[in-house]
Design a protein around this motif. Structure first.
Motif, PDB file in Angstrom:
ATOM      1  N   UNK B 336       7.756 -16.610 -11.550  1.00 15.14           N
ATOM      2  CA  UNK B 336       8.021 -18.354 -10.204  1.00 15.14           C
ATOM      3  C   UNK B 336       7.906 -17.785  -9.515  1.00 15.14           C
ATOM      4  N   UNK B 339      10.776 -18.965  -4.878  1.00 20.35           N
ATOM      5  CA  UNK B 339      11.650 -18.561  -4.851  1.00 20.35           C
ATOM      6  C   UNK B 339      12.135 -17.087  -5.068  1.00 20.35           C
ATOM      7  N   UNK B 340      11.434 -16.393  -6.361  1.00 20.77           N
ATOM      8  CA  UNK B 340      11.400 -15.614  -6.401  1.00 20.77           C
ATOM      9  C   UNK B 340       9.819 -14.531  -5.195  1.00 20.77           C
ATOM     10  N   UNK B 341       8.864 -14.721  -6.195  1.00 22.49           N
ATOM     11  CA  UNK B 341       7.658 -14.639  -5.477  1.00 22.49           C
ATOM     12  C   UNK B 341       7.543 -15.019  -3.741  1.00 22.49           C
ATOM     13  N   UNK B 342       7.411 -15.763  -3.590  1.00 19.21           N
ATOM     14  CA  UNK B 342       7.757 -16.892  -1.907  1.00 19.21           C
ATOM     15  C   UNK B 342       8.610 -17.390  -1.930  1.00 19.21           C
ATOM     16  N   UNK B 343       9.133 -17.858  -0.588  1.00 23.21           N
ATOM     17  CA  UNK B 343      10.396 -18.195  -0.123  1.00 23.21           C
ATOM     18  C   UNK B 343      10.166 -19.532   0.399  1.00 23.21           C
ATOM     19  N   UNK B 344      10.642 -20.372  -0.553  1.00 19.12           N
ATOM     20  CA  UNK B 344       9.914 -21.714  -0.265  1.00 19.12           C
ATOM     21  C   UNK B 344      10.184 -22.873   0.798  1.00 19.12           C
ATOM     22  N   UNK B 345      10.993 -22.359   2.191  1.00 21.15           N
ATOM     23  CA  UNK B 345      11.252 -22.829   3.330  1.00 21.15           C
ATOM     24  C   UNK B 345      10.263 -22.094   3.886  1.00 21.15           C
TER      25      UNK B 345
END
Lengths: 361, 506
Positions: B336, B339-345
């Motif tokens: 994913x 949200x998991x590998x990367x922080x969206x914001x």
């Protein structure tokens, strides 16, 4: 028809402009409300925002009040904002504020009447420790048993209030007070007092601590890995775990920091402006600080501005009550409007409003 | 031939991208029609317009000769269009019959419904117990719930969006039998896929989309898979090169790994055993939801286990967290992305710091080296051809494929000794997928031990040296890829999950 579209990247321009816009809109909507109550809206707005600072008749009293009221709000709100950013919801700062005041005052009173320079520093440490201790109850319960820190911290406020009453009536009561509730007045005990540092400004050690906290939090969030982890845990908890953040550690840390700062605020208040432990010593700073934290967008510099603005509406609101006979409820509604507009307009930094002509469907 | 659905010059534009441009398509009753194209070619937009989820900007559709312009899915269903989505929409806590009832306009009484479900599932060889809870079903069984929900509406056109991505080869065979039976009865099927061999086996005609336009229509059986691929991608593809290499010492060893899943209805890992040597690629296949996510978490350190269960370079690390494992040389890329590998914001720079802090030395005594983090992010963007205006934009602003390149690149550029990736090329276009696979092989050639978890069998067969499959949280023994048949792979993945009986009855 109006449609909202998510911006790919949050707009910095809007994030900066919305607080100003919100204050302007609050003035407009509040003015309408004051007019509907039969008061002159311009005079009411001026009494709230201008007179406390610049009216020659009132400013001498109310201008120092600005820092006296804003200091604890900012100090507590900065601590809370770190937790809120990490998704740790400490709602019970009021209780930690009381606990800090009791512990700090107790240390000061224990030394009475010794004239040692060490007393005040020890009180500061005790105040922070009291706040931490009170905050560790919900923190450890959450880490150990998964309880909601929101409920536990909130309910502990009422426990703290009753402890405060018990202290004012019992252990900390002034032995020379003729049986009246309330402790000795610490502001009249020089070794333990938190005096006004520059006459006529309202500046005391608590305000200094608040400014240090603002700078410290700004540095922590921007430059330190812990600040990065706090932001990450709040925005994307699973990504935080992937990045190696230990959620339990963060809960304890954030609760500890916010508890310490709330406890400090309580200590500086009891040793300075309030002067003594009394049954009604707490003035709701711990709860108002939650509003200040969000008003300042959980950003340290924003909280500095929001704390000053909030203090101003309190002082100005009181002034408007006895000068213009505005009901207290109208002032609260006015403050509510400010919060409402700020949060509502916050939408604009992440979303774009599109007006579409005709039917889209 | 009378047409069931005719689409003429259908156009749909979103801000910044034309998803469909003057698309023509015609489907006759009983025809199995393939809609073929890469991710982002416009397949989903087209079927969403047919299903009434999206309204076209221009062009028109006719249904049995009459104008057809559904404004919402209910109208499409009333006309006889049914759709099985790629991502299932089932409530885990409800049973099969309740889930089916929730998707119907006017559900019959539950007792009648259960009987109808039983009848349809028998008629079409899709065994399903109406009383089982959805949360306990395998991915293949969940798909059957969706299919049966559609069949109960007696559709004239059945749209299937990438239906085989969650099935074992055996289950695919059974699904195809069901689809052929439906087609023989006169139901038209619009079959969306990018798997060429499937389309050649099943479909009567194919429409190939590229960048929103129809680039070709053909009869798939008469065209080679390679030609189809080149039509779809629009360029000649080069398969990844792999250098011959002698495997080194064991870099990652997993012994008797058993852990409970951290999520409700997740799959617990049971007695997972494997070892990967330096320079070796182990491919782990499996139908979605058979423990892939849990295995990644257990390897990355997000899900702790007993110390000896995971050993990195000879050191027991089962209880170590992600930081300690990164220090030991293990990097991981979860499936994913947002949200998991990367922080969206967060910006790409912040996301580079997220997992690169330790191995790239971006934090000194607690202080973040933002200059170094930015340089690292820029290195990933340059090295993996990530299309972005800069490293200061939020991760969520990137397209799925670009973010995937960033996430995989971020891990591969940390000079790792052990690499664990889950679905490395999911949602990435063919050219970028080839680049990512090549980069993984290059790291292996440089001496890294690699574990690739994927649901794309072709991908695994292309890059892995050894192959194992997850089934219900258990891992089959690893076998060399060379000489492995599709039949054997299917059995390793758990066969048909009890579906064989379905088509054997009278």
């Amino acid at each position: 028809m109006i449609r909202l579209e998510r911006r790919p990247t949050p707009s910095r321009a809007w994030a900066a402009a919305t607080p100003v816009l919100a204050v302007v809109l609050t003035m407009l909507a509040g003015g309408l409300m004051f007019a509907a109550l039969g008061k002159d809206p311009v005079a009411a707005i001026r009494t709230i925002f201008w007179d406390p600072l610049f009216n020659p008749q009132f400013a001498a009293y109310s201008r120092p009040q600005l820092l006296v009221k804003a200091g604890p709000l900012i100090l507590i709100a900065v601590g809370l904002s770190l937790g809120f950013r990490a998704g740790v919801w400490n709602i019970g700062a009021e209780g930690q504020y009381i606990a800090g005041a009791i512990c700090g005052a107790a240390v000061g009173l224990a030394f009475y009447p010794a004239d040692l320079w060490l007393v005040f520093p020890l009180m500061v440490i005790a105040g922070a420790a009291g706040g931490i201790l009170w905050a560790m109850i919900p923190a450890l319960l959450r880490v150990r048993f998964g309880t909601s820190e929101i409920l536990v911290s909130l309910l502990l406020v009422y426990v703290a209030q009753n402890m405060l009453a018990a202290m004012a009536l019992g252990a900390l009561r002034n032995p020379e007070g003729g049986g009246f509730p309330g402790s000795r007045n610490l502001s009249q005990y020089p070794a333990a007092a938190n005096p006004e540092l520059i006459a006529g400004t309202g500046l005391h050690w608590g305000v200094v601590a608040a400014l240090v906290a603002v700078v410290g939090a700004q540095w922590l969030l921007g430059r330190h890995i812990l600040g990065f982890q706090i932001r990450l845990a709040g925005q994307a908890p699973r990504a935080a775990r992937f990045a190696g953040v230990r959620p339990d550690r963060l809960v304890v840390l954030c609760m500890g920091i916010s508890g310490a700062l709330a406890g400090l605020a309580g200590l500086f208040e009891v040793a300075g402006p309030a002067g003594q432990i009394s049954i009604d010593f707490n003035a709701g700073y711990g709860f108002t600080a939650i509003i200040v934290a969000f008003l300042g967008r959980l950003n340290p510099l924003g909280i500095l501005a929001a704390g000053l603005l909030m203090a101003l509406t309190y002082i100005g609101g009181e002034l408007a009550q006895f000068m213009l006979g505005l009901p207290a409820a109208a002032i609260q509604a006015f403050q509510g409007m400010l919060l409402f507009f700020l949060l509502a307009l916050d939408l604009l930094s992440n979303w774009r409003v599109r007006l579409t002509v005709g039917r889209a469907a | 031939m009378t047409e069931l659905l005719r689409i003429e010059a259908l156009t749909k534009a979103y801000p910044g991208v034309v998803a469909n441009s003057a698309v023509d398509l015609a489907i006759a009753p009983g025809e199995v029609h393939a809609l073929l194209g890469e991710n982002g070619a416009g397949k989903s937009t087209l079927v969403k317009m047919i299903y009434g989820l999206v309204q076209p900007d221009a062009g028109h559709m006719t249904w049995k000769g009459a104008p057809y312009a559904p404004r919402k899915p209910g109208q499409a269903r009333a006309a006889g269009v049914a759709m099985v989505f790629q991502h299932f929409s089932l409530f885990d806590a409800l049973d099969v019959a309740e889930n089916v009832a929730l998707g119907m306009e006017t559900p019959p009484p539950m007792r009648d419904l259960s009987a109808r479900i039983a009848r349809v599932s028998r008629d079409y060889g899709l065994p399903l117990d109406p009383d089982r809870r959805a949360g306990d079903l395998s991915a293949g069984e969940r798909q059957r719930v969706e299919i049966i929900r559609c069949l109960l509406q007696d559709p004239r056109l059945l749209i299937m969006d990438e239906p085989t991505s969650v099935l074992t080869p055996q289950e695919v065979g059974i699904l195809f039998q069901t689809l052929r039976q439906l087609a023989a009865e006169g139901t038209a099927i619009l079959y969306i896929s990018h798997k060429l061999e499937e389309i050649r086996a099943l479909c009567d005609r194919a429409t190939i989309l590229r960048r929103g336009r129809v680039v070709a229509t053909c009869t798939p059986r008469e065209v080679s898979a390679r030609d189809l691929a080149e039509l779809m991608v629009g360029q000649t593809l080069t398969p990844p090169r792999r250098a011959a290499r002698a495997p080194g010492e064991v870099a990652l060893a997993v012994r008797g790994l058993s852990v409970a899943s951290p999520v409700p209805f997740g799959t617990a890992l049971r007695e997972v055993d494997f070892a990967v040597r330096r320079g070796e690629v182990l491919g782990i296949a499996g139908v979605a939801g058979n423990g892939q996510d849990e295995l990644l978490l257990a390897l990355s350190g997000e899900l702790p286990s007993a110390p000896g269960m995971v050993t990195i370079a000879g050191v027991p690390m089962g209880q170590a967290g992600p930081d300690a494992r990164r220090r030991a040389g293990l990097v991981a890329a979860p499936e994913e992305r947002l949200g998991h590998a990367a922080a969206p914001d967060m910006t790409l720079t912040e996301n580079a710091l997220l997992s690169g802090a330790i191995r790239k030395g971006l934090v000194r005594r607690g202080l973040i080296d933002w200059t170094g983090a930015r340089a690292f992010a820029e290195g990933i963007v340059a090295g993996f051809d990530v299309r972005t205006p800069g490293v200061g934009v939020a991760a969520r602003a990137l397209s799925g494929g670009n973010l995937q390149k960033f996430v995989v690149g971020r891990e591969l550029l940390q000079d790792p000794a052990v690499i664990v990736v889950n679905q490395p090329t999911w949602g990435v276009d063919a050219a970028a997928a080839a680049a990512i696979r090549q980069a993984i092989l290059d790291r292996a050639a440089a001496g890294a031990a690699v574990v690739v978890i994927s649901q794309d069998l072709d991908e695994l067969l292309e890059i892995a040296d050894r192959f194992a499959a997850l089934n219900g949280g258990r891992l089959s023994p690893a076998r060399p890829v060379e000489g492995l048949t599709v039949q054997e792979i299917g059995l390793m993945m758990g066969g048909a999950h009890g579906m064989e009986v379905a088509h054997h009855g009278p």
